[in-house]
Design a protein around this motif. Structure first.
Motif, PDB file in Angstrom:
ATOM      1  N   GLN A 187       0.811  -1.217   0.000  1.00 31.88           N
ATOM      2  CA  GLN A 187       0.000   0.000   0.000  1.00 31.88           C
ATOM      3  C   GLN A 187       0.844   1.266   0.000  1.00 31.88           C
ATOM      4  O   GLN A 187       0.572   2.198  -0.777  1.00 31.88           O
ATOM      5  CB  GLN A 187      -0.915   0.000   1.225  1.00 31.88           C
ATOM      6  N   HIS A 188       1.891   1.301   0.810  1.00 27.72           N
ATOM      7  CA  HIS A 188       2.608   2.556   1.011  1.00 27.72           C
ATOM      8  C   HIS A 188       3.890   2.678   0.194  1.00 27.72           C
ATOM      9  O   HIS A 188       4.371   3.786  -0.037  1.00 27.72           O
ATOM     10  CB  HIS A 188       2.914   2.743   2.492  1.00 27.72           C
ATOM     11  N   LEU A 189       4.449   1.549  -0.256  1.00 25.39           N
ATOM     12  CA  LEU A 189       5.621   1.609  -1.122  1.00 25.39           C
ATOM     13  C   LEU A 189       5.242   1.482  -2.593  1.00 25.39           C
ATOM     14  O   LEU A 189       6.107   1.513  -3.464  1.00 25.39           O
ATOM     15  CB  LEU A 189       6.623   0.511  -0.737  1.00 25.39           C
ATOM     16  N   HIS A 190       3.945   1.310  -2.844  1.00 33.07           N
ATOM     17  CA  HIS A 190       3.408   1.265  -4.214  1.00 33.07           C
ATOM     18  C   HIS A 190       4.054   0.129  -5.013  1.00 33.07           C
ATOM     19  O   HIS A 190       4.554   0.325  -6.117  1.00 33.07           O
ATOM     20  CB  HIS A 190       3.628   2.607  -4.936  1.00 33.07           C
ATOM     21  N   ILE A 191       4.042  -1.070  -4.434  1.00 32.99           N
ATOM     22  CA  ILE A 191       4.622  -2.230  -5.101  1.00 32.99           C
ATOM     23  C   ILE A 191       3.619  -3.377  -5.052  1.00 32.99           C
ATOM     24  O   ILE A 191       2.643  -3.343  -4.297  1.00 32.99           O
ATOM     25  CB  ILE A 191       5.946  -2.663  -4.445  1.00 32.99           C
ATOM     26  N   GLY A 192       3.880  -4.415  -5.842  1.00 39.52           N
ATOM     27  CA  GLY A 192       2.970  -5.535  -5.929  1.00 39.52           C
ATOM     28  C   GLY A 192       3.250  -6.608  -4.889  1.00 39.52           C
ATOM     29  O   GLY A 192       4.284  -6.609  -4.215  1.00 39.52           O
ATOM     30  N   ALA A 193       2.318  -7.558  -4.800  1.00 39.46           N
ATOM     31  CA  ALA A 193       2.422  -8.616  -3.798  1.00 39.46           C
ATOM     32  C   ALA A 193       3.621  -9.526  -4.040  1.00 39.46           C
ATOM     33  O   ALA A 193       4.135 -10.151  -3.109  1.00 39.46           O
ATOM     34  CB  ALA A 193       1.140  -9.436  -3.777  1.00 39.46           C
ATOM     35  N   ASP A 194       4.072  -9.628  -5.293  1.00 34.22           N
ATOM     36  CA  ASP A 194       5.206 -10.497  -5.600  1.00 34.22           C
ATOM     37  C   ASP A 194       6.533  -9.752  -5.590  1.00 34.22           C
ATOM     38  O   ASP A 194       7.569 -10.286  -5.991  1.00 34.22           O
ATOM     39  CB  ASP A 194       5.004 -11.157  -6.966  1.00 34.22           C
ATOM     40  N   SER A 195       6.535  -8.517  -5.114  1.00 34.68           N
ATOM     41  CA  SER A 195       7.762  -7.714  -5.084  1.00 34.68           C
ATOM     42  C   SER A 195       8.647  -8.128  -3.908  1.00 34.68           C
ATOM     43  O   SER A 195       8.170  -8.325  -2.786  1.00 34.68           O
ATOM     44  CB  SER A 195       7.435  -6.227  -4.955  1.00 34.68           C
ATOM     45  N   ALA A 196       9.941  -8.235  -4.170  1.00 34.04           N
ATOM     46  CA  ALA A 196      10.901  -8.551  -3.121  1.00 34.04           C
ATOM     47  C   ALA A 196      11.262  -7.277  -2.368  1.00 34.04           C
ATOM     48  O   ALA A 196      11.420  -6.206  -2.957  1.00 34.04           O
ATOM     49  CB  ALA A 196      12.156  -9.174  -3.719  1.00 34.04           C
ATOM     50  N   CYS A 197      11.384  -7.402  -1.052  1.00 31.94           N
ATOM     51  CA  CYS A 197      11.746  -6.270  -0.209  1.00 31.94           C
ATOM     52  C   CYS A 197      12.944  -6.628   0.668  1.00 31.94           C
ATOM     53  O   CYS A 197      13.174  -7.793   0.985  1.00 31.94           O
ATOM     54  CB  CYS A 197      10.584  -5.867   0.692  1.00 31.94           C
ATOM     55  N   LEU A 198      13.680  -5.602   1.056  1.00 39.31           N
ATOM     56  CA  LEU A 198      14.758  -5.744   2.018  1.00 39.31           C
ATOM     57  C   LEU A 198      14.264  -5.162   3.335  1.00 39.31           C
ATOM     58  O   LEU A 198      13.846  -4.004   3.388  1.00 39.31           O
ATOM     59  CB  LEU A 198      15.992  -4.983   1.539  1.00 39.31           C
ATOM     60  N   ARG A 199      14.271  -5.954   4.395  1.00 36.34           N
ATOM     61  CA  ARG A 199      13.745  -5.495   5.681  1.00 36.34           C
ATOM     62  C   ARG A 199      14.836  -5.562   6.753  1.00 36.34           C
ATOM     63  O   ARG A 199      15.477  -6.592   6.934  1.00 36.34           O
ATOM     64  CB  ARG A 199      12.542  -6.318   6.116  1.00 36.34           C
ATOM     65  N   LEU A 200      15.032  -4.437   7.428  1.00 38.04           N
ATOM     66  CA  LEU A 200      15.961  -4.364   8.552  1.00 38.04           C
ATOM     67  C   LEU A 200      15.170  -4.386   9.855  1.00 38.04           C
ATOM     68  O   LEU A 200      14.231  -3.610  10.011  1.00 38.04           O
ATOM     69  CB  LEU A 200      16.790  -3.082   8.503  1.00 38.04           C
ATOM     70  N   HIS A 201      15.557  -5.261  10.755  1.00 35.77           N
ATOM     71  CA  HIS A 201      15.044  -5.264  12.121  1.00 35.77           C
ATOM     72  C   HIS A 201      16.108  -4.575  12.968  1.00 35.77           C
ATOM     73  O   HIS A 201      17.235  -5.062  13.050  1.00 35.77           O
ATOM     74  CB  HIS A 201      14.814  -6.687  12.624  1.00 35.77           C
ATOM     75  N   ARG A 202      15.772  -3.450  13.570  1.00 38.18           N
ATOM     76  CA  ARG A 202      16.760  -2.671  14.325  1.00 38.18           C
ATOM     77  C   ARG A 202      16.260  -2.424  15.747  1.00 38.18           C
ATOM     78  O   ARG A 202      15.202  -1.831  15.940  1.00 38.18           O
ATOM     79  CB  ARG A 202      17.047  -1.340  13.638  1.00 38.18           C
TER      80      ARG A 202
END
Length: 233
Positions: A187-202
């Protein structure tokens, strides 16, 4: 604050204000107990916890002193997203999606070392580079260490910048993972459900304890991690 926390805060204030320098002796257990009208055991607990955090140096039979800066936890210079974007000569802006309080879930309570159901602060902010949403930040904050968090304008300053001011960081832990875009990211990054993301847990700490736990999600095709390390011989 409890009595031993008041003693810790007093000592930290003296050190950070420059009144007590590296190597200076701090008041003894007896002196602190008398000054704060507490038992010697309470004063000992405050000194011991500061010693375990690397702030003080305690030696049997000797005075308790301000620890060498080389032995204290070093301040981590974590660049926040606004600095990264501006360093690339792009325009930065932020959109605050949610800012409020909620009850700590089991997972967040474990991250912040608090009880399930305790009140925490929460923010959801999207950071933009020019016209592109580049990072979705979910942040869970311990209110005891940043009590005015909800009163801040996070379009003018980032949560990272604010927290570094009110609860200077002494420690941080990172975990990086590749994930598919969840509903919030879509919703907020304007990408599709099959899009790969990089997530940092900090997770970040100050001398008083864990300050916040953040999930920083980036579109995988628009963001990369990197750095330059110099090793001294």
């Amino acid at each position: 604050m409890s009595k031993y926390q008041q003693i810790k805060a007093h000592i930290l204030e003296k050190i950070e204000g420059g009144h007590w320098a590296e190597g200076d002796a701090v008041p003894s257990e007896n002196q602190l107990a008398q000054h704060f009208s507490v038992s010697r055991m309470t004063a000992r607990r405050a000194l011991q916890e500061l010693a375990e955090q690397g702030v003080l140096s305690r030696t049997q039979g000797a005075a308790t002193c301000v620890a060498s800066l080389k032995n204290q936890s070093s301040m981590l210079q974590i660049r926040n997203i606004a600095d990264e974007i501006r360093a690339r000569d792009h325009q930065y802006r932020a959109r605050v999606i949610e800012l409020g309080s909620r009850e700590a879930s089991t997972g967040i309570a474990r991250q912040l070392k608090i009880d399930v159901g305790d009140r925490i602060f929460y923010s959801l902010i999207c950071h933009w580079q020019d016209d592109i949403p580049l990072q979705l930040e979910q942040r869970f904050i311990n209110p005891a260490l940043a009590p005015d968090y909800l009163a801040q304008d996070f379009t003018a300053t980032t949560p990272h910048e604010y927290l570094c001011t009110v609860a200077p960081l002494t420690e941080a832990e990172h975990k990086v993972e590749a994930v598919l875009a969840d509903d919030l990211a879509q919703q907020h990054l304007h990408i599709g459900a099959d899009s790969a993301c990089l997530r940092l847990h900090r997770t970040t700490w100050s001398r008083e304890g864990i300050v916040s736990h953040a999930l920083l999600t980036h579109p995988g095709d628009k963001y990369q991690l990197g750095g330059h390390l110099t090793f001294q011989p």
